[in-house]
Motif scaffolding. Sequence first.
Motif, short mmCIF file in Angstrom:
data_model
loop_
_atom_site.label_atom_id
_atom_site.label_comp_id
_atom_site.label_asym_id
_atom_site.label_seq_id
_atom_site.Cartn_x
_atom_site.Cartn_y
_atom_site.Cartn_z
N THR A 56 0.84 -1.21 0.00
CA THR A 56 0.00 0.00 0.00
C THR A 56 0.87 1.25 0.00
OG1 THR A 56 -1.76 -1.14 1.20
CG2 THR A 56 -1.79 1.28 1.25
N ALA A 57 1.83 1.30 0.91
CA ALA A 57 2.67 2.50 1.05
C ALA A 57 3.47 2.78 -0.21
CB ALA A 57 3.60 2.33 2.25
N THR A 58 4.06 1.75 -0.80
CA THR A 58 4.88 1.98 -2.00
C THR A 58 4.01 2.26 -3.23
OG1 THR A 58 5.11 -0.42 -2.38
CG2 THR A 58 6.88 0.69 -1.15
N ARG A 59 2.83 1.65 -3.30
CA ARG A 59 1.90 1.96 -4.41
C ARG A 59 1.48 3.42 -4.34
NH1 ARG A 59 -3.13 2.62 -4.00
NH2 ARG A 59 -3.41 1.32 -2.14
N GLU A 60 1.13 3.87 -3.14
CA GLU A 60 0.71 5.26 -2.98
C GLU A 60 1.86 6.23 -3.27
OE1 GLU A 60 -2.18 6.81 -2.30
OE2 GLU A 60 -3.43 5.03 -2.08
N ALA A 61 3.08 5.87 -2.86
CA ALA A 61 4.24 6.73 -3.16
C ALA A 61 4.45 6.81 -4.68
CB ALA A 61 5.49 6.19 -2.47
N TRP A 62 4.21 5.72 -5.37
CA TRP A 62 4.31 5.70 -6.84
C TRP A 62 3.25 6.64 -7.43
CZ3 TRP A 62 6.94 4.87 -11.01
CH2 TRP A 62 6.30 4.63 -12.23
N GLU A 63 2.02 6.55 -6.93
CA GLU A 63 0.93 7.37 -7.46
C GLU A 63 1.10 8.86 -7.15
OE1 GLU A 63 -2.64 5.68 -5.82
OE2 GLU A 63 -2.40 3.78 -6.92
N GLU A 64 1.64 9.18 -5.97
CA GLU A 64 1.71 10.57 -5.53
C GLU A 64 2.99 11.29 -5.94
OE1 GLU A 64 0.83 10.93 -1.34
OE2 GLU A 64 -0.95 9.66 -1.52
N GLY A 66 5.85 9.42 -7.69
CA GLY A 66 6.60 8.77 -8.75
C GLY A 66 7.78 7.91 -8.33
N ILE A 67 7.77 7.42 -7.08
CA ILE A 67 8.83 6.51 -6.65
C ILE A 67 8.36 5.09 -6.99
CG2 ILE A 67 10.21 5.61 -4.74
CD1 ILE A 67 9.60 8.27 -3.25
N ASP A 68 9.08 4.43 -7.90
CA ASP A 68 8.73 3.07 -8.30
C ASP A 68 8.87 2.15 -7.09
OD1 ASP A 68 8.82 0.39 -9.30
OD2 ASP A 68 9.36 1.17 -11.27
N ASN A 99 19.46 11.04 -5.80
CA ASN A 99 19.28 11.73 -7.09
C ASN A 99 18.14 11.14 -7.90
OD1 ASN A 99 21.53 13.47 -6.62
ND2 ASN A 99 22.88 11.78 -7.23
N TYR A 100 17.10 10.72 -7.23
CA TYR A 100 15.94 10.09 -7.88
C TYR A 100 15.07 11.17 -8.52
CZ TYR A 100 12.58 6.28 -8.40
OH TYR A 100 11.76 5.29 -8.91
#
Length: 179
Positions: A56-64, A66-68, A99-100
């Motif tokens: 959940t946390a990583t999916r939301e970070a991706w959506e908000e 852009g962290i894959d 540097n992401y």
Amino acid sequence: MEAGPVPAAVLLPLFLKNGEYHILFTKRTTHLTHHSGEISFPGGRCEISDRDSADTATREAWEEVGIDPADVEVLGELDDCHSIHNYLVTPVVGIFPENYTLTVNDAEIERLIEVPLAHFSKPGVYRVEYWDHKGIKNYPMYFYLYGDDEIWGLTARILKNFLDVFWGVEQAGEESEQF
């Protein structure tokens, strides 16, 4: 009868910048229904397709921002927190590469805030107030300042829990106000 709390998760994202660890926060847009204009961690409610809180946390970070999810090294979870909107939030601590390139979802996020971890040990950054909250007298409400930004509420509770664990503080509260 009121339904139980809604499961949710947030990512407490750590990253290196100029050889120093930072925490990434988001400032939410002002038109959102919940927590508009507040500073938060990327996160949201659990979906059926999520295997666990880290998903959940990583999916939301991706959506908000852009962290894959594949680029996040999950370090672990902190204590669950109840939000005032009846969510049971699991904070997931993770590191993403230096540097992401971040991609902000401007429908939800006004801007990003990158705070050096060492900032939270400076005098005058942290304070606690005691509020009456949901029938509880003297409920501790934590606040952290970074420039003109004030981190408070659920995000500050999660941040305090993380800092207590990170710095090895045994108990939260007045006794731990060493930073």
